[in-house]
Write a protein that holds these residues in place. Sequence first.
Motif, PDB file in Angstrom:
ATOM      1  N   TRP A 165     -15.111  20.482  56.411  1.00 29.93           N
ATOM      2  CA  TRP A 165     -15.729  21.047  57.923  1.00 29.93           C
ATOM      3  C   TRP A 165     -15.181  20.439  59.253  1.00 29.93           C
ATOM      4  N   ALA A 166     -14.879  19.139  58.842  1.00 25.16           N
ATOM      5  CA  ALA A 166     -14.430  18.487  60.244  1.00 25.16           C
ATOM      6  C   ALA A 166     -13.043  18.777  60.528  1.00 25.16           C
ATOM      7  N   GLN A 167     -12.405  18.840  59.298  1.00 28.66           N
ATOM      8  CA  GLN A 167     -10.962  19.340  59.693  1.00 28.66           C
ATOM      9  C   GLN A 167     -10.745  20.726  60.465  1.00 28.66           C
ATOM     10  N   ILE A 168     -11.849  21.542  59.939  1.00 26.45           N
ATOM     11  CA  ILE A 168     -11.693  22.952  60.786  1.00 26.45           C
ATOM     12  C   ILE A 168     -12.221  22.776  62.203  1.00 26.45           C
ATOM     13  N   GLY A 169     -13.248  21.716  62.376  1.00 23.20           N
ATOM     14  CA  GLY A 169     -13.805  21.643  63.603  1.00 23.20           C
ATOM     15  C   GLY A 169     -13.006  21.006  64.521  1.00 23.20           C
ATOM     16  N   ARG A 170     -11.712  20.253  64.017  1.00 23.39           N
ATOM     17  CA  ARG A 170     -10.984  19.620  65.145  1.00 23.39           C
ATOM     18  C   ARG A 170     -10.081  20.717  65.749  1.00 23.39           C
ATOM     19  N   GLN A 171      -9.881  21.737  65.078  1.00 21.88           N
ATOM     20  CA  GLN A 171      -8.800  22.827  65.499  1.00 21.88           C
ATOM     21  C   GLN A 171      -9.580  23.846  66.150  1.00 21.88           C
ATOM     22  N   ASN A 172     -11.022  23.903  65.983  1.00 23.62           N
ATOM     23  CA  ASN A 172     -11.785  25.111  66.450  1.00 23.62           C
ATOM     24  C   ASN A 172     -12.930  24.614  67.260  1.00 23.62           C
TER      25      ASN A 172
END
Length: 671
Positions: free
Chosen positions: A519-526
């Motif tokens: 979830w954190a990885q996706i959030g950093r890009q979006n």
Amino acid sequence: MSKQFYSLLKGQPQAAATHAQGEVQRVREQACQQGASRGHGHGQGRQTGHILAWLLTILACAWVALCTALGPIYRANDTIAHFGLLNWLIFIVTFAGTLGLVYLASSWNNQRATGSNGDQASGLLARGTSAIRTYCQQAYSRLEERAAAHPGLRRTSRWAWRVTQSWQGIMLLLLVGWFWVWATLLASFGADLVSQSREVASWLATLSGAHLPYRQGPTVMDVYPTAHYLWPAQPTYLTDQHNLPLTLLYGGAMALSRQLTGVSDLGIIALAALQLVFAAFCCAVTANRFFQPARASHLPQDDGQPALAAAGSLARALTLAFLLVCPLVVLSTISLTKSPLFAFSCLWWLGIGYQLHLTRKGGGRLPVSSAWGLALSTLVMLCSAKYAVYLVAIQVLVAVISDRKRWKTYLVCLLLPLIIFQGGMTGLFASGAVIKGDPIESKGIQLQQIARVAQRNPAGIPESAREDLVPIMDLDAAGMAYFPNDADKVKSSGNKRKIVVYRWQTVSAADMKAFNRAWAQIGRQNPTIYVDAFLAECYGYFDPADAAYVPMSYYANNGYVQEDTHWIRYWCHGWRDFVAGFAHGWAQIPILGWPARGNFWVIATLLLMACEALRGRWRDLLYQLPLLLLMGVMVASPANNFERHMLPLVFAFPFLLIAFHLRTRQERAQG
């Protein structure tokens, strides 16, 4: 007095008088100097509190303004990146309006807010709004005079005063006034009650020796999916999805009804009647505490302070009218959807908290009846809503710190029920008798954020995050199922025609450990999409222009009530359509329909609490703290503008307004 003074007193009366005046003046000057030195620190504290109050007020008004400005964007399924001129205009107008309203309300009958104390900032703001405040005060006085002169209103006033002198009289009035809703509609409910009935029916069938599908086929635990890794090896069909105690009560009543009559309807009708009586009791005892706080709370009247006056006839009549007319209250009395039960018990709890607040200075013991009420209301709250555990735990901590003299009361009436309830549930989970709640239920916002990215920017999902999420959820299905107002679709909740997103049958506890990392990885890009997903799921609770996603009228008239029952669907069928349609239609009217919407009362409560802060009533806010925490629960809930989540604030607002008014009158009397 000095010996010199006595000698002057014997021989020279005039000189003695002059000397005495000098002595008095000297003592006064010394007292003033000592008071000034002692008050210097207090003055700094008051200034800090004043700054903090304004900061919190500005944040509250800015949040309401932001949600209102975002309404047109998210109702159009757009993004905050397109926040334009119209949205800025809505934000500025709403912010100015709410901030001005809070200031006017907080400075009502407040001499310190007029600027006479030399505070230039406050004085400038006060002078700018003094004309409006004066006009409102004069209009209110004229309204009171006309009401007192009108014969019909005068009789109504006397009647309202007489009937509200005891909680028994208030309860009788509410029972009579609400009887029609039970007599004509019988009950209101939704899918939760059906699932609770199925859980208990499956559990009882298993106890009787029946062999039902467990891991081999669809079960009731697949409707609101609970991961199979949480299922005990020994088959059980009881879950904590809808709160186990409530599931046993509701499901057991319907099972008994089926045994006696062959259908569940009698049990549903009886449960609705019991809830109506409980609602009348909770509203009555709470109203009694707020209508006449000094008498209901046994406040001492010889402490040198102006007595806390009783509420006037007009306030009592308007509060009763609200309880008897507001669709949110009336329909909740027979709605078996767990939230109304929590809301009424929370109102009872809040009233006792108000009594504790009023008697804090004396530190006296809480009457036995109130102590039992505090413990019982706490238990009912714990049994009806899972988040009540956190509310009670926080309130115990705050109460023990702020009211140390009565720490035993809080430990016995709040902490002990919490320990008993939580210990019992933990034991049942450990024994395998009950399936504990799935942790996916607390990840609604995160699921919505991932699903929105999967729908609107699937290429923005890093490959490592996709690999981590594959055992947990189907990202392509998440993109198709995503709906901004409701996370249940991404959680795969539902019985019919649902898109399977959450892989509850195969996911493991080890798989879930990678969820937060992905979830954190996706959030950093979006980041923008994540912000959109969060705000789209909660803005409606604080946007008065937003209609409820699921209104209370839904539970009075849906397929479960009108089609899946055997008796209820034939009882006043057309009248049920009219009542639900009237409540829904009223709420759809712009501005005039706001009182029939839950979010109107949520915003009103938030602004009223800001008024309390501006008047420096920090201790008053302590017993109101659970309502602020409930606003946080709304923001974190799986659905936007879900009306049943707002009920505690709806029920509490008129009483908080009365308490605010009575406290203001008391401060005015103190000068």
